[in-house]
Design a protein around this motif. Structure first.
Motif, PDB file in Angstrom:
ATOM      1  N   SER A  12       0.875  -0.942   0.179  1.00 25.25           N
ATOM      2  CA  SER A  12       0.085  -0.106   0.055  1.00 25.25           C
ATOM      3  C   SER A  12       0.890   1.210  -0.211  1.00 25.25           C
ATOM      4  N   VAL A  13       0.542   2.273  -0.701  1.00 22.72           N
ATOM      5  CA  VAL A  13       1.299   3.444  -0.943  1.00 22.72           C
ATOM      6  C   VAL A  13       0.447   4.478  -0.818  1.00 22.72           C
ATOM      7  N   ILE A  14       0.723   5.538   0.044  1.00 19.83           N
ATOM      8  CA  ILE A  14       0.156   6.882   0.358  1.00 19.83           C
ATOM      9  C   ILE A  14       0.916   8.133  -0.281  1.00 19.83           C
ATOM     10  N   ASP A  15       0.215   8.531  -1.373  1.00 21.82           N
ATOM     11  CA  ASP A  15       0.904   9.731  -1.795  1.00 21.82           C
ATOM     12  C   ASP A  15       0.271  11.097  -1.515  1.00 21.82           C
ATOM     13  N   VAL A  16       0.804  11.846  -0.814  1.00 22.26           N
ATOM     14  CA  VAL A  16       0.071  13.160  -0.512  1.00 22.26           C
ATOM     15  C   VAL A  16       0.970  14.401  -0.490  1.00 22.26           C
ATOM     16  N   GLU A  17       0.247  15.365  -1.074  1.00 24.40           N
ATOM     17  CA  GLU A  17       0.884  16.691  -1.171  1.00 24.40           C
ATOM     18  C   GLU A  17       1.049  17.729  -0.023  1.00 24.40           C
TER      19      GLU A  17
END
Length: 139
Positions: free
Chosen positions: A105-110
């Motif tokens: 699982s990967v969370i990409d957040v700005e």
């Protein structure tokens, strides 16, 4: 954009079967409801809809992750609809063998660089919990 990845988990099912189950999000609510209370407590406040996952996280409140992309059989990506910052959650699947799959699982957040030290730990914790959630459904 910052990325937070869970530890890879091996699921003892073929990649096509894992993809089909992961991409059918609405079916997880019944499975979640049948888990023992102590397992549900570890998972936290999560609800599954047909094409979305709704997570309640303090202090942000309710965040709805709607399906943004399905790439059979390697990836399902969800995008946060009610997040104060752009946020995507991706489940990457790789065949480990003919009968097992590696899921990450990967969370990409700005987030601004100065906020990363303050919320990076929570984002990593969220990625890890989501990785655990996926493996729970295949146990």
């Amino acid at each position: 954009m910052a990325s937070y990845s869970s530890k890879p988990a091996v699921i003892n099912k073929p990649v096509d079967e894992v993809y089909e189950r992961i991409s059918n999000i609405g079916a997880y609510q019944q499975k979640l409801d049948s888990l023992p209370a102590e397992v549900r407590e570890k998972i936290g406040d999560v609800r599954f809809e047909d094409d979305a996952i709704v997570i309640t996280a303090a202090p942000v409140g309710e965040i709805r992750f709607a399906v943004k992309e399905r790439v059979s059989p390697s990836r399902v990506t969800l995008a946060a609809e009610q997040s104060p910052v752009p946020l995507n959650l991706t489940v990457n699947l790789e065949p480990e063998s003919e009968s097992s799959t590696k899921a990450t699982s990967v969370i990409d957040v700005e987030i601004p660089a100065m906020l990363k030290p303050m919320i990076g730990g929570k984002m990593q914790e969220a990625a890890d919990k989501f990785g655990e959630l996926i493996t729970t459904f295949f146990a």
